[in-house]
Each structure stands twice: as structure tokens, then as C-alpha cells.
Design a protein around this motif. Structure first.
Motif, PDB file in Angstrom:
ATOM      1  N   ASN A  86      -5.752  12.465  -0.560  1.00  0.00           N
ATOM      2  CA  ASN A  86      -4.510  12.773  -1.273  1.00  0.00           C
ATOM      3  C   ASN A  86      -3.387  11.875  -0.782  1.00  0.00           C
ATOM      4  OD1 ASN A  86      -3.460  14.027   1.172  1.00  0.00           O
ATOM      5  ND2 ASN A  86      -4.769  15.782   0.668  1.00  0.00           N
ATOM      6  N   GLN A  87      -2.249  12.018  -1.419  1.00  0.00           N
ATOM      7  CA  GLN A  87      -1.109  11.153  -1.114  1.00  0.00           C
ATOM      8  C   GLN A  87      -0.641  11.320   0.322  1.00  0.00           C
ATOM      9  OE1 GLN A  87       2.864  12.044  -2.812  1.00  0.00           O
ATOM     10  NE2 GLN A  87       2.795   9.969  -3.711  1.00  0.00           N
ATOM     11  N   ALA A 128      -3.741   0.532  -3.725  1.00  0.00           N
ATOM     12  CA  ALA A 128      -3.244   0.877  -2.396  1.00  0.00           C
ATOM     13  C   ALA A 128      -4.351   0.778  -1.349  1.00  0.00           C
ATOM     14  CB  ALA A 128      -2.656   2.293  -2.427  1.00  0.00           C
ATOM     15  N   PHE A 129      -5.542   1.275  -1.685  1.00  0.00           N
ATOM     16  CA  PHE A 129      -6.654   1.183  -0.730  1.00  0.00           C
ATOM     17  C   PHE A 129      -7.017  -0.277  -0.440  1.00  0.00           C
ATOM     18  CE2 PHE A 129      -7.426   5.652  -1.750  1.00  0.00           C
ATOM     19  CZ  PHE A 129      -7.861   6.151  -0.523  1.00  0.00           C
ATOM     20  N   ALA A 184       0.836  -1.204   0.000  1.00  0.00           N
ATOM     21  CA  ALA A 184       0.000   0.000   0.000  1.00  0.00           C
ATOM     22  C   ALA A 184       0.868   1.251   0.000  1.00  0.00           C
ATOM     23  CB  ALA A 184      -0.926  -0.013   1.215  1.00  0.00           C
ATOM     24  N   GLU A 185       1.906   1.233   0.804  1.00  0.00           N
ATOM     25  CA  GLU A 185       2.811   2.374   0.897  1.00  0.00           C
ATOM     26  C   GLU A 185       3.534   2.614  -0.424  1.00  0.00           C
ATOM     27  OE1 GLU A 185       6.859   3.651   3.362  1.00  0.00           O
ATOM     28  OE2 GLU A 185       5.625   1.981   4.069  1.00  0.00           O
ATOM     29  N   ALA A 186       4.081   1.558  -1.004  1.00  0.00           N
ATOM     30  CA  ALA A 186       4.854   1.702  -2.242  1.00  0.00           C
ATOM     31  C   ALA A 186       3.984   2.194  -3.387  1.00  0.00           C
ATOM     32  CB  ALA A 186       5.513   0.371  -2.598  1.00  0.00           C
ATOM     33  N   LEU A 187       2.763   1.689  -3.483  1.00  0.00           N
ATOM     34  CA  LEU A 187       1.853   2.150  -4.533  1.00  0.00           C
ATOM     35  C   LEU A 187       1.533   3.631  -4.366  1.00  0.00           C
ATOM     36  CD1 LEU A 187      -0.569  -0.901  -4.719  1.00  0.00           C
ATOM     37  CD2 LEU A 187       0.741   0.020  -6.636  1.00  0.00           C
ATOM     38  N   ASN A 188       1.255   4.035  -3.149  1.00  0.00           N
ATOM     39  CA  ASN A 188       0.922   5.434  -2.904  1.00  0.00           C
ATOM     40  C   ASN A 188       2.101   6.358  -3.205  1.00  0.00           C
ATOM     41  OD1 ASN A 188      -0.839   7.582  -1.719  1.00  0.00           O
ATOM     42  ND2 ASN A 188       0.794   7.654  -0.188  1.00  0.00           N
ATOM     43  N   GLU A 189       3.312   5.898  -2.860  1.00  0.00           N
ATOM     44  CA  GLU A 189       4.480   6.740  -3.104  1.00  0.00           C
ATOM     45  C   GLU A 189       4.789   6.877  -4.590  1.00  0.00           C
ATOM     46  OE1 GLU A 189       5.802   8.609  -0.958  1.00  0.00           O
ATOM     47  OE2 GLU A 189       4.759   7.787   0.779  1.00  0.00           O
ATOM     48  N   GLN A 190       4.338   5.904  -5.371  1.00  0.00           N
ATOM     49  CA  GLN A 190       4.515   6.022  -6.829  1.00  0.00           C
ATOM     50  C   GLN A 190       3.505   6.994  -7.440  1.00  0.00           C
ATOM     51  OE1 GLN A 190       4.566   1.904  -8.433  1.00  0.00           O
ATOM     52  NE2 GLN A 190       6.648   2.424  -9.057  1.00  0.00           N
ATOM     53  N   GLY A 191       2.456   7.261  -6.709  1.00  0.00           N
ATOM     54  CA  GLY A 191       1.435   8.180  -7.206  1.00  0.00           C
ATOM     55  C   GLY A 191       0.089   7.857  -6.585  1.00  0.00           C
ATOM     56  N   TYR A 192      -0.535   8.858  -5.981  1.00  0.00           N
ATOM     57  CA  TYR A 192      -1.818   8.649  -5.310  1.00  0.00           C
ATOM     58  C   TYR A 192      -2.903   8.300  -6.323  1.00  0.00           C
ATOM     59  CZ  TYR A 192      -6.213   9.669  -2.920  1.00  0.00           C
ATOM     60  OH  TYR A 192      -7.482   9.591  -2.403  1.00  0.00           O
ATOM     61  N   SER A 193      -3.762   7.352  -5.930  1.00  0.00           N
ATOM     62  CA  SER A 193      -4.922   6.991  -6.743  1.00  0.00           C
ATOM     63  C   SER A 193      -6.099   6.743  -5.822  1.00  0.00           C
ATOM     64  CB  SER A 193      -4.632   5.731  -7.562  1.00  0.00           C
ATOM     65  OG  SER A 193      -5.815   5.257  -8.180  1.00  0.00           O
ATOM     66  N   ALA A 194      -7.264   7.208  -6.222  1.00  0.00           N
ATOM     67  CA  ALA A 194      -8.475   7.015  -5.422  1.00  0.00           C
ATOM     68  C   ALA A 194      -9.120   5.658  -5.662  1.00  0.00           C
ATOM     69  CB  ALA A 194      -9.480   8.125  -5.736  1.00  0.00           C
TER      70      ALA A 194
END
Length: 486
Positions: free
Chosen positions: A408-409, A385-386, A368-378
Motif C-alpha cells: 500500500n501507499q 514508482a517501484f 518514486a516518492e512523488a509517484l506514490n504520493e499521487q496514488g499507490y500502484s502495484a
């Protein structure tokens, strides 16, 4: 707690006849070349590496002072305990002669020394290829785990990848952090290729697997902020699932489960080579000593701040911590204690709990962390990530987080950080997470002020690393290649 050594008779026999496997002093080439001949010899050598993890110098006790007590998760309520050296760690006042610094440093290098002894000889051994792959993979994984701890605690440390003589070891220098991480990546990739996915023999549960190697490598990449590499390898952690009951993860009767990638195993009723007090230090004495009245060793107690961090209805609270009454001559005081590792003891300090080093829940949160750091997605479908964050929350009985909650990220990053604290409480992750998220200084300064009304010391970046043991500085006596940390 008494130590559980895989194939314990063989391991104890090795330690009895090979004193060099117990001492910190480097193992001589002559000793290792003489000893390692058969598959059984190598099995004993690998078992001795696992034994290093069970030591009171590492995961048996001392590690939690540097990894949990140092953080805002636990504290020392008896400030005079152990002549005050535990409070030094808790309140950022450790001196270079603090025994916990030297214990952990020495304990990790004992593991490394034993791993090197196996690795030096295994490639040329006349044993079956399958055994050779397993023993080499295990030794690489265990050496990597030790170095991962060392580099995060002390920063630059000597990178020793072969057996050294005493003369050679005195010439060791503190290698750059980048060199150590490069070695970790190399060794864990190789370990993942060599190790089996699972062991069919349940007696081998607790030995390193490909899943453990990939999981640890993913954590290494996340620590280096190599997000794409982390995601690629964490996707290879297959065959694991969250268990339905969080509390069962820490029950000796259900230690073999689908969630734990790697654990340090203990078993009560086995004559140990060294005593273990990890769990008694976290528990009230009434659970370990007949007739004691809620005394407690008070050396690793959950903080009020941690207790308040649990969301209402979080099932993990009841499984992780509780309150007791410490009865003293002057007053009755209410306090918290760790509940994760309760076990009916066979004798004093003799419990059967294993210590989880890496769990699938950790892997999910890292993804989840790595996906979010690559770019936030809802997005919240499978693989997002969610999705990974909410798998962990659902097991805890908590509602899903959505883009409305975390728009947001930055908000998502904070949510994962908070979730890791609760999910992995008392599992030696909190201090490293504080550093990795660049929150250590601000959070701990506020914690010291709020919990203890301490305005000093004023924490600086130098406090993110522990000092090297003074004994190491004195032995090497080389300010250029072996300086003390600031």
C-alpha cells in the motif's frame, strides 16, 4: 582539506582586491558597478560564489552539524568537544549564540550577497550572450541553493535579491516561507533555461548545469508536496545514470561521473583562502595525522542506529562506514566512522574529495516518492514508482521490492524514506527528510531515549526549526518584522 576554486587564481585575485566579497556586509553598488566590466570579471565573480560553498561556514564544515549531527545519522561522541556547542545541536539544547547557527546563517548569506552582485550587473554587461546566460544561470542556481538551505533550517528569513547598502539591509524583514519558495521556483526555472546541459571542458565540471537546476527544482517541489510539478521537472533531468560502483562516487579520481548533478569540489595541494575540516571531523585521526592512534575528532560519528539500518548484503555499508577501536587510558571502545570520503591526504586537513549536493540516485528516489504520493500502484514496469526505487536497490546489491513487500501507499512511503537514509547517508539530507516526512519529532525523541537514555528535552514542533543567530536579532532589534523563532 584545501579548497578547490574553479579557475582558482582568478577567484583568489578577486577576493584579494574586493574585500566586500569576503565580508558578510552588503556589497556597495559603487564597488560592483566599478568591478564588473568584462567576461573575465564576471567569471571571477561567479567563482567567488562557488568559493562560498567551500567555506567552513557552509559545506566545508558547519552545515553537517545542522543537517547530519542534528539527525539520528551521526552524533558527537566527545561531549566536551568545541566547548560543548556541538552537543547542543546533537541533543536539541542549542542556545541562540551557538556558533554553528551563526556560521551557517552568515555563510549562506555570503553566497547570496556574491550572487546578487553578479545578477545586479550581468544583464546590462557588454559581454557575449552565451557568457551572460551562463553566469546569470549559475548565480541564480547558487543563490537558490543557499536559500533552500536557509528556509529549511530557519523558516522565515530575509529574501534579498539585490545588492543592499548597510542602511537598507538593516530594514530587512523575515519574509514568509511561501515567498521564499515562490522565488526558488522562479529562479530555478530560469536557471534551467539559461544553463548548458553539460560542459565540454572537464575543468568546468562542478559548475551548475540545467540538470542540476531541474534536479534542485524537483527537490523544492517535493518539499512543497507539489507532486505533479515535481514529476514534470524531474523527468527533464536527462543524461544522467547510476554509476556501477557506489564507492567510486566518493573517490577523487572518479569525481567526474555520470551520476553527480552537482558537487562542491575540493582539491588537495591548493593554497586555500580558508581551511576546511569537513572530512577530518568525520574521520579517525590516523587517516590524517602521522602516528595518531585511532583518536578521531569524534564530531560526526555514525550512530549505532544507522549501522543497524543497513540490510544484510547492502554494498553501501562497506563504502559508507566502518568500525574502529578508540584506545583510551581506561578502556578500548568500539565505534563507527564515516568511510565515504577517505583520501590519502597531502597534508593535515588536505584531502581531494568533493562533496555531492545532488545525485541522480536522489532524483530517482524523489520520482518514486512523488509517484506514490499521487496514488499507490502495484505496477513495476519502467517509469513506475517501484521501478525508480528498485534501480537504486539493485546497484546496492539488494533484491527488488514488490507489491508483496509494499502492499500500500504507506508501506511504499516508509520504504522510500528508509532507502533515502542509507543511499544518501552523510550527504546532508537526513534532517531535512525527517522533517519532510513529518517523522522528525517522534524519531528523534525515541533516538535520544534509546541511544543516550535522555528523556528530556521533550521535543515540540518548535524544534523543527533552528533559532536565528542572536546577533541577527540584536542587530535588527525589530520584534514585529524580525522576531526570534519560538
Amino acid at each position: 582539506m584545501k579548497q578547490y576554486i574553479l579557475y582558482i587564481t582568478a577567484a583568489v585575485s578577486l577576493m584579494a582586491c574586493r574585500k566586500s566579497f569576503i565580508d558578510l556586509a552588503p556589497v556597495s553598488n559603487q564597488t560592483t558597478k566599478t568591478f564588473f566590466k568584462t567576461a573575465s570579471d564576471f567569471e571571477q565573480g561567479v567563482n567567488a560564489i562557488y568559493d562560498g560553498l567551500q567555506s567552513s561556514k557552509t559545506y566545508g564544515k558547519s552545515a553537517y552539524y545542522l543537517m547530519e549531527v542534528r539527525s539520528d545519522n551521526t552524533d558527537i561522541t566527545d561531549r566536551g568537544a568545541l566547548a560543548g556547542v556541538a552537543s547542543q545541536i546533537d541533543w536539541f539544547g542549542e542556545v541562540t549564540t551557538n556558533p554553528f547557527l551563526s556560521d551557517v546563517y552568515a555563510g549562506e548569506y555570503i553566497i547570496i550577497s556574491r550572487a546578487n552582485a553578479v545578477l545586479d550587473q550581468v544583464d546590462g554587461a557588454a559581454i557575449a550572450d552565451s557568457s551572460k546566460k551562463q553566469y546569470k544561470g549559475e548565480a541564480l542556481f547558487l543563490r537558490s541553493l543557499a536559500y533552500f538551505d536557509l528556509v529549511r533550517l530557519y523558516g522565515k528569513v530575509p529574501l534579498v535579491v539585490k545588492t543592499e547598502s548597510t542602511t537598507e539591509s538593516l530594514k530587512d524583514k523575515r519574509n514568509e516561507v511561501t515567498e521564499i519558495y515562490a522565488q526558488l521556483e522562479k529562479d530555478l526555472k530560469q536557471a534551467a533555461d539559461l544553463l548548458p546541459a553539460v560542459y565540454t571542458n572537464t575543468a568546468s565540471y562542478g559548475r551548475a548545469t540545467a540538470g542540476a537546476a531541474n534536479g534542485l527544482l524537483g527537490k523544492v517541489y517535493v518539499t512543497e508536496k507539489k507532486w505533479a510539478d515535481a514529476l514534470a521537472v524531474l523527468k527533464n533531468v536527462n543524461g544522467y545514470t547510476l554509476v556501477a560502483d557506489y564507492a567510486s562516487l566518493f573517490n577523487p579520481a572518479t569525481a567526474i561521473n555520470s551520476e553527480t548533478l552537482f558537487t562542491v569540489r575540493f582539491k588537495k595541494g591548493v593554497t586555500p583562502s580558508e581551511g576546511n575540516t569537513f572530512f577530518s571531523d568525520m574521520m579517525p585521526f590516523s587517516f590524517f595525522y602521522n602516528g595518531a592512534q585511532y583518536g578521531g575528532s569524534q564530531n560526526n560519528r555514525p550512530t549505532k542506529d544507522l549501522a543497524a539500518a543497513y540490510e544484510k548484503g547492502d554494498l553501501r555499508f562497506a563504502a559508507s562506514m566502518d568500525t574502529i577501536y578508540n584506545v583510551s587510558a581506561s578502556a578500548t571502545q568500539k565505534g563507527n566512522y564515516v568511510k565515504k570520503y577517505l583520501d590519502v591526504p597531502g597534508a593535515t586537513n588536505d584531502g581531494g574529495n568533493s562533496f555531492p549536493v545532488l545525485r541522480y540516485a536522489d532524483v530517482l528516489l524523489l520520482q518514486a516518492e512523488a509517484l506514490n504520493e499521487q496514488g499507490y500502484s502495484a505496477a513495476n514496469g519502467p517509469g513506475t514508482a517501484f521501478y525508480f526505487l528498485n534501480q537504486v536497490r539493485k546497484r546496492a546489491g539488494l533484491p527488488d521490492k514488490t507489491a508483496l513487500d509494499l502492499p500500500n501507499q504507506s508501506a511504499f512511503r516508509d520504504a522510500v524514506f528508509a532507502e533515502r537514509r542509507i543511499e544518501l547517508a552523510f550527504e546532508n539530507n537526513r534532517w531535512f527528510d525527517l522533517i519532510r516526512y513529518s517523522k522528525g519529532l517522534a524519531i528523534m525523541q525515541a533516538h535520544l531515549q534509546k541511544e543516550y537514555n535522555l528523556s528530556s528535552p521533550v521535543l515540540t514542533p518548535a524544534r523543527l526549526l533552528f533559532p536565528l543567530p542572536q546577533s541577527e536579532i540584536d542587530i535588527h532589534n525589530d520584534p514585529v518584522n524580525f522576531p526570534q523563532n519560538p
